[in-house]
Structure formats: structure tokens, C-alpha cells
Motif scaffolding. Structure first.
Motif, PDB file in Angstrom:
ATOM      1  N   VAL A  36       0.808  -1.209   0.000  1.00 11.52           N
ATOM      2  CA  VAL A  36       0.000   0.000   0.000  1.00 11.52           C
ATOM      3  C   VAL A  36       0.846   1.265   0.000  1.00 11.52           C
ATOM      4  O   VAL A  36       0.407   2.302  -0.492  1.00 11.52           O
ATOM      5  N   LEU A  37       2.031   1.236   0.557  1.00  6.53           N
ATOM      6  CA  LEU A  37       2.897   2.410   0.556  1.00  6.53           C
ATOM      7  C   LEU A  37       3.497   2.561  -0.839  1.00  6.53           C
ATOM      8  O   LEU A  37       4.175   1.655  -1.322  1.00  6.53           O
ATOM      9  N   PRO A  38       3.247   3.668  -1.527  1.00  7.33           N
ATOM     10  CA  PRO A  38       3.732   3.800  -2.902  1.00  7.33           C
ATOM     11  C   PRO A  38       5.249   3.808  -2.974  1.00  7.33           C
ATOM     12  O   PRO A  38       5.924   4.281  -2.067  1.00  7.33           O
ATOM     13  N   LYS A  39       5.775   3.269  -4.069  1.00  6.70           N
ATOM     14  CA  LYS A  39       7.223   3.187  -4.214  1.00  6.70           C
ATOM     15  C   LYS A  39       7.866   4.573  -4.292  1.00  6.70           C
ATOM     16  O   LYS A  39       9.051   4.731  -4.013  1.00  6.70           O
ATOM     17  N   CYS A  72      13.156   7.397  -0.701  1.00  2.00           N
ATOM     18  CA  CYS A  72      14.068   8.508  -1.024  1.00  2.00           C
ATOM     19  C   CYS A  72      15.460   8.147  -0.528  1.00  2.00           C
ATOM     20  O   CYS A  72      15.621   7.746   0.631  1.00  2.00           O
ATOM     21  N   ASP A  73      16.438   8.275  -1.405  1.00  5.56           N
ATOM     22  CA  ASP A  73      17.818   8.001  -1.005  1.00  5.56           C
ATOM     23  C   ASP A  73      18.192   8.885   0.175  1.00  5.56           C
ATOM     24  O   ASP A  73      18.002  10.114   0.138  1.00  5.56           O
ATOM     25  N   HIS A  77      18.364  12.925   0.664  1.00  7.27           N
ATOM     26  CA  HIS A  77      17.409  13.510   1.606  1.00  7.27           C
ATOM     27  C   HIS A  77      18.118  14.418   2.615  1.00  7.27           C
ATOM     28  O   HIS A  77      17.688  15.558   2.849  1.00  7.27           O
ATOM     29  N   VAL A  78      19.190  13.935   3.189  1.00  5.30           N
ATOM     30  CA  VAL A  78      19.917  14.714   4.204  1.00  5.30           C
ATOM     31  C   VAL A  78      20.542  15.963   3.589  1.00  5.30           C
ATOM     32  O   VAL A  78      20.471  17.064   4.165  1.00  5.30           O
ATOM     33  N   MET A 114      10.526   4.659   6.597  1.00  5.59           N
ATOM     34  CA  MET A 114       9.720   4.357   5.403  1.00  5.59           C
ATOM     35  C   MET A 114      10.539   3.590   4.377  1.00  5.59           C
ATOM     36  O   MET A 114      10.037   2.673   3.724  1.00  5.59           O
ATOM     37  N   ASN A 115      11.804   3.962   4.210  1.00  2.76           N
ATOM     38  CA  ASN A 115      12.675   3.217   3.305  1.00  2.76           C
ATOM     39  C   ASN A 115      12.809   1.770   3.745  1.00  2.76           C
ATOM     40  O   ASN A 115      12.808   0.850   2.920  1.00  2.76           O
ATOM     41  N   SER A 116      12.922   1.569   5.052  1.00  4.61           N
ATOM     42  CA  SER A 116      13.054   0.212   5.583  1.00  4.61           C
ATOM     43  C   SER A 116      11.803  -0.612   5.304  1.00  4.61           C
ATOM     44  O   SER A 116      11.885  -1.787   4.955  1.00  4.61           O
TER      45      SER A 116
END
Length: 352
Positions: free
Chosen positions: A193-196, A200-201, A205-206, A300-302
Motif C-alpha cells: 500500500v505504501l507507494p514506491k 528517497c535516497d 534527503h539529508v 519508510m525506506n526500511s
């Protein structure tokens, strides 16, 4: 259809008047300190206002936006002081975006972007709102008597840009939102359900958080608000509304961070992960705000990249099927069942 035309006409009238007010402010500056730059800026705002009032949607409207952007770019070169130059470059970016969006929407110069303008329509709003806010704060500190005028005309310009972006961004109507299909099964994972696009790398992001002076953080808030609407048993939130609240309501971003982190925790648990980042993100948003979006994005990435523990029961099912298949093989070897019956049962158990 007729009702939509009337509504569109009213919006054009309203935004045309708002840009006319902004043009009046620019003309005031022209009278106080006559220069070709102020004259060009005033002409740009008046051109935008005129095109919107007569509903003439063509390349002329884009020229008006680019004229204002050019004046702000010259100000960026001429002005001294970091805040003044930063305000100018934000305004340049906002009006360049508006010019390109109107070119894509109302001309055939950028046809392949026509149906995707709605994806970026909020960017000029963020840019111009931040620039006006910084200009107001700077004026309030240096020359308090002019701050009220800056606030009034600034709010007018923000309102004009917001309505214009909505008109251009949704020229083909507001796209229908697709609701992800949810299955009430125990092996459901958040990655279904969480869109791809939520991935975010982390290096990117940082770096964007550090070097975009808060702009990326606002864009990220807008995007994540939409992504987290997929969480079960949670009310859908409007990304634009939440973004504006985070921008203009003091301390609201702390509340948004806490509630969004709770949604990330729920999403992780749906996927079979243990997660409890809400409290940590709340504390970080108060004392070190840049850390919270890093923690949430990493989680979220995990969720999107790692296998959840919910997959383990499936492994047990596969082991059970293998044991049953072995029993049927013994029956085959004993002559109790035929080869055809064994092959049919094998396909059934293995789902072939």
C-alpha cells in the motif's frame, strides 16, 4: 458545464484584481524611486492582471510572469545582504515556474507536460510564501513602520499566486485519487500500500534538508502527508492544507511530525516490523527539527525495502506442503495412487 464556466470567470476576475493590487504596490515603489527596473516589474504585474481579467490564456500571460522573474533576478544581482538576495532568488524561481506552467497549460510549446502540471503546482506557492515571509521578518527588524504594508501586499501576492497555481495546475480538472486496494489477510505487507515513490535516497534527503534552507522540508511534508493516507483506520489528510498549516501556524509542524510518525509506526506494524519512532520524533522536532524527517524517511525506506516478519507464517505453510507431498510420494511408491493422481496433487499443493 455552464456553472463551471461561471466559476472559472469569477476566479479569473478575482486573481486579476489581486495582481492589479500587487501592481499598485509596485507602482508605488516606482514613484518613490523611479527606475527602469521598477517600471518593468510594474508592467509585468499589469500584463498578468490584464490577461487574467480578459481571460486571454496564451503566451502573453507567460511573458508577464517572465518579466517579473527577470526583475527579481536583477534585484538578486544588485541587492546586498544574504536575506535580500535569498528572497529575490525565491521569487525568481516562483515566477519562472509560473511562466513554464502557463506555457505548458495554454500553448503547444511544452505539450508533454500539459497533463502533469498538477504534480508541481504547489512549488510556486511554497517559494513565494517563503520569500514574502522572509521579506516581512527582515522589514520588521530593520524598518518596522513598513512591515504592515509589506505584510498586506505580500499576503495579496501569495493569494494571487495560490489561485493562479490552482487554475493552471488543474486546467483539466482535479485528477481522481486512486485508493489502493487492501486485502484483509494476515500476510498483508505495508509495501503493498505504501507507494514506491515514498522511497528517497537518504544521502540525497539529508543533503537537501541541509542546503535548501527549509524548502525541501516543506516539499517533503507535502509528499509524506499524501503517502501516509494509506494507513488503515486513519482519516485522510489534505497535503496542501497540512503544508500551509506547517508554514504559517507556529509549532504546528511539531504536531504534524508526531501524528505522521505515529502513522509510520502503524504502517511498520502492518508490515510486521517493530517500530516506535513517534515519541523520538516529537522530542527531536522540538529541539533539533532536522532529525525528525531523517528518522521518518529512514523508517519508510526500511518498510519498502526489507522483508517483514509477517512473511514467516507463509514459510510454515510451504514446509507443511512439502511434508504432505512427501506422504503422497510414499503412497505413489507403494502403488496406492497412480502417477497422474500424484502429479495432480503435486500441482495443487505447490500452486502450479
Amino acid at each position: 458545464m455552464e456553472e463551471n464556466k461561471i466559476k472559472s470567470s469569477q476566479l479569473h476576475l478575482l486573481v486579476g484584481i489581486l495582481f492589479a493590487i500587487v501592481a499598485v504596490s509596485s507602482l508605488r515603489n516606482l514613484i518613490l524611486s523611479f527606475s527602469l527596473l521598477n517600471l518593468l516589474a510594474s508592467a509585468g504585474y499589469l500584463l498578468i492582471s490584464a490577461m487574467l481579467l480578459i481571460q486571454q490564456k496564451d503566451i502573453t500571460l507567460s511573458i508577464g510572469f517572465f518579466m517579473v522573474a527577470f526583475c527579481d533576478f536583477v534585484c538578486f544581482i544588485v541587492y546586498s545582504g544574504f536575506v535580500n538576495r535569498f528572497v529575490s532568488i525565491l521569487s525568481v524561481a516562483a515566477y519562472v515556474f509560473l511562466g513554464l506552467m502557463s506555457l505548458a497549460a495554454y500553448t503547444n510549446l511544452l505539450p508533454k507536460y500539459k497533463n502533469n502540471i498538477y504534480k508541481i503546482y504547489f512549488i510556486p506557492i511554497i517559494l513565494i510564501a517563503v520569500s514574502i515571509f522572509l521579506s516581512f521578518i527582515s522589514t520588521l527588524i530593520i524598518h518596522a513602520s513598513s512591515s504592515l504594508r509589506i505584510l498586506i501586499y505580500g499576503a495579496t501576492e501569495v493569494a494571487a499566486v495560490v489561485i493562479t497555481c490552482r487554475m493552471i495546475g488543474f486546467i483539466n480538472g482535479v485528477p481522481e485519487k486512486t485508493i489502493p486496494i487492501r486485502y484483509d489477510t494476515e500476510d498483508q505487507t505495508a509495501s503493498s500500500v505504501l507507494p514506491k515513490e515514498a522511497f528517497c535516497d537518504m544521502v540525497k534527503h539529508v543533503l537537501l534538508l541541509l542546503f535548501t534552507f527549509g524548502i525541501w522540508n516543506l516539499i517533503w511534508i507535502y509528499k509524506v502527508t499524501g503517502y501516509l493516507n494509506v494507513v488503515k483506520d486513519e482519516e485522510a489528510r489534505n497535503p496542501t492544507t497540512k503544508l500551509l498549516l506547517c508554514m504559517f501556524i507556529p509549532f504546528y509542524h511539531i504536531y504534524w511530525t508526531y501524528k505522521s510518525a505515529q502513522r509510520v509506526d502503524k504502517l511498520a506494524k502492518q508490515a510486521g516490523f517493530s517500530s516506535d519512532i513517534a515519541t523520538l520524533c516529537l522530542i527531536m522536532s522540538i529541539f533539533l527539527p532536522i532529525i525528525s524527517p531523517i528518522i521518518m524517511q529512514d523508517k519508510m525506506n526500511s518498510i519498502l525495502t526489507k522483508k517483514p516478519t509477517a512473511a514467516y507464517p507463509q514459510a510454515e505453510v510451504n514446509i507443511g506442503a512439502a511434508n504432505e507431498l512427501k506422504n503422497f510420494k510414499d503412497l505413489l511408491d507403494s502403488g496406492v495412487i497412480t502417477q497422474e493422481e500424484f502429479e495432480a496433487k503435486k500441482k495443487q499443493l505447490l500452486g502450479l
